[in-house]
Design a protein around this motif. Sequence first.
Motif, PDB file in Angstrom:
ATOM      1  N   GLU A 131       0.850  -1.190   0.000  1.00  0.00           N
ATOM      2  CA  GLU A 131       0.000   0.000   0.000  1.00  0.00           C
ATOM      3  C   GLU A 131       0.888   1.243   0.000  1.00  0.00           C
ATOM      4  OE1 GLU A 131      -3.429   2.219   2.699  1.00  0.00           O
ATOM      5  OE2 GLU A 131      -2.427   0.441   3.485  1.00  0.00           O
ATOM      6  N   ILE A 141       1.509   4.534   1.316  1.00  0.00           N
ATOM      7  CA  ILE A 141       0.998   5.158   2.534  1.00  0.00           C
ATOM      8  C   ILE A 141       1.386   6.626   2.662  1.00  0.00           C
ATOM      9  CG2 ILE A 141       0.769   3.007   3.813  1.00  0.00           C
ATOM     10  CD1 ILE A 141       3.462   3.645   5.170  1.00  0.00           C
ATOM     11  N   ARG A 170       4.025   0.194   2.296  1.00  0.00           N
ATOM     12  CA  ARG A 170       4.028  -0.818   3.354  1.00  0.00           C
ATOM     13  C   ARG A 170       3.573  -2.127   2.733  1.00  0.00           C
ATOM     14  NH1 ARG A 170       0.585   1.113   7.057  1.00  0.00           N
ATOM     15  NH2 ARG A 170       2.224   2.274   8.071  1.00  0.00           N
ATOM     16  N   TRP A 171       4.388  -3.172   2.900  1.00  0.00           N
ATOM     17  CA  TRP A 171       4.016  -4.481   2.384  1.00  0.00           C
ATOM     18  C   TRP A 171       2.765  -4.994   3.102  1.00  0.00           C
ATOM     19  CZ3 TRP A 171       5.876  -5.642  -2.048  1.00  0.00           C
ATOM     20  CH2 TRP A 171       7.183  -5.322  -2.406  1.00  0.00           C
ATOM     21  N   GLU A 172       1.856  -5.558   2.350  1.00  0.00           N
ATOM     22  CA  GLU A 172       0.603  -6.081   2.893  1.00  0.00           C
ATOM     23  C   GLU A 172       0.855  -7.187   3.928  1.00  0.00           C
ATOM     24  OE1 GLU A 172      -2.078  -8.535   0.314  1.00  0.00           O
ATOM     25  OE2 GLU A 172      -3.333  -6.749   0.476  1.00  0.00           O
ATOM     26  N   ASP A 176       3.294  -7.530   6.027  1.00  0.00           N
ATOM     27  CA  ASP A 176       4.025  -7.139   7.227  1.00  0.00           C
ATOM     28  C   ASP A 176       3.058  -6.630   8.284  1.00  0.00           C
ATOM     29  OD1 ASP A 176       5.975  -6.297   9.064  1.00  0.00           O
ATOM     30  OD2 ASP A 176       7.350  -5.834   7.425  1.00  0.00           O
ATOM     31  N   ASP A 177       3.013  -7.312   9.427  1.00  0.00           N
ATOM     32  CA  ASP A 177       2.100  -6.946  10.513  1.00  0.00           C
ATOM     33  C   ASP A 177       2.557  -5.714  11.287  1.00  0.00           C
ATOM     34  OD1 ASP A 177       0.453  -9.093   9.906  1.00  0.00           O
ATOM     35  OD2 ASP A 177       1.525 -10.445  11.259  1.00  0.00           O
ATOM     36  N   ASP A 178       3.846  -5.411  11.225  1.00  0.00           N
ATOM     37  CA  ASP A 178       4.398  -4.273  11.953  1.00  0.00           C
ATOM     38  C   ASP A 178       4.138  -2.994  11.156  1.00  0.00           C
ATOM     39  OD1 ASP A 178       5.873  -2.339  13.265  1.00  0.00           O
ATOM     40  OD2 ASP A 178       7.669  -3.586  13.469  1.00  0.00           O
ATOM     41  N   GLU A 179       3.234  -2.166  11.648  1.00  0.00           N
ATOM     42  CA  GLU A 179       2.843  -0.959  10.915  1.00  0.00           C
ATOM     43  C   GLU A 179       3.927   0.109  10.883  1.00  0.00           C
ATOM     44  OE1 GLU A 179      -0.986   0.616  11.722  1.00  0.00           O
ATOM     45  OE2 GLU A 179      -1.970  -1.322  11.449  1.00  0.00           O
ATOM     46  N   SER A 180       4.997  -0.063  11.676  1.00  0.00           N
ATOM     47  CA  SER A 180       6.089   0.909  11.660  1.00  0.00           C
ATOM     48  C   SER A 180       7.131   0.579  10.589  1.00  0.00           C
ATOM     49  CB  SER A 180       6.760   0.987  13.036  1.00  0.00           C
ATOM     50  OG  SER A 180       7.420  -0.237  13.322  1.00  0.00           O
ATOM     51  N   TYR A 190       8.279  -0.049   6.652  1.00  0.00           N
ATOM     52  CA  TYR A 190       7.914   0.418   5.315  1.00  0.00           C
ATOM     53  C   TYR A 190       9.169   0.430   4.445  1.00  0.00           C
ATOM     54  CZ  TYR A 190       9.907   4.732   7.177  1.00  0.00           C
ATOM     55  OH  TYR A 190      10.748   5.650   7.754  1.00  0.00           O
TER      56      TYR A 190
END
Length: 128
Positions: free
Chosen positions: A57, A59, A70-72, A74-78, A80
């Motif tokens: 996405e 971002i 940000r890779w779809e 990857d659970d870590d939102e920090s 990118y």
Amino acid sequence: MKKEKFHIEYVFGMVSKRSLWNHVTTSPGLSSWFADEVDIEGNIYTFKWDRLEEKAERIFLKPEECVRFRWEYDDDESVYFEFQIHRIELIGMIALEVTDFAEPSEKTDAISLWDTQIDVLKRTLGVM
């Protein structure tokens, strides 16, 4: 294990800022050096390599300066990856700064992969 952020700066000389921007944000541009095929629907970029397909996405976007994904998966939102274009005023050349994240044990490999991909980008743009 927590991923570490790293930055790499690549100097592109006298390349057009707009041309470099198009190569890091558009489907034809990204398909010329980053992935075999790139489909874009809104803020979702689908990158394809052989049989592998990954979605990212977009971002953040500051036109002709910075784009962040940000890779779809990857659970870590920090976490990118980002492309930032700027002029090195002292020498008047365009540079591309890549920001990414990797686990400490994989950081060297990640930098090596970026080096290889950016070499392809430079050849695509006629810079070497």
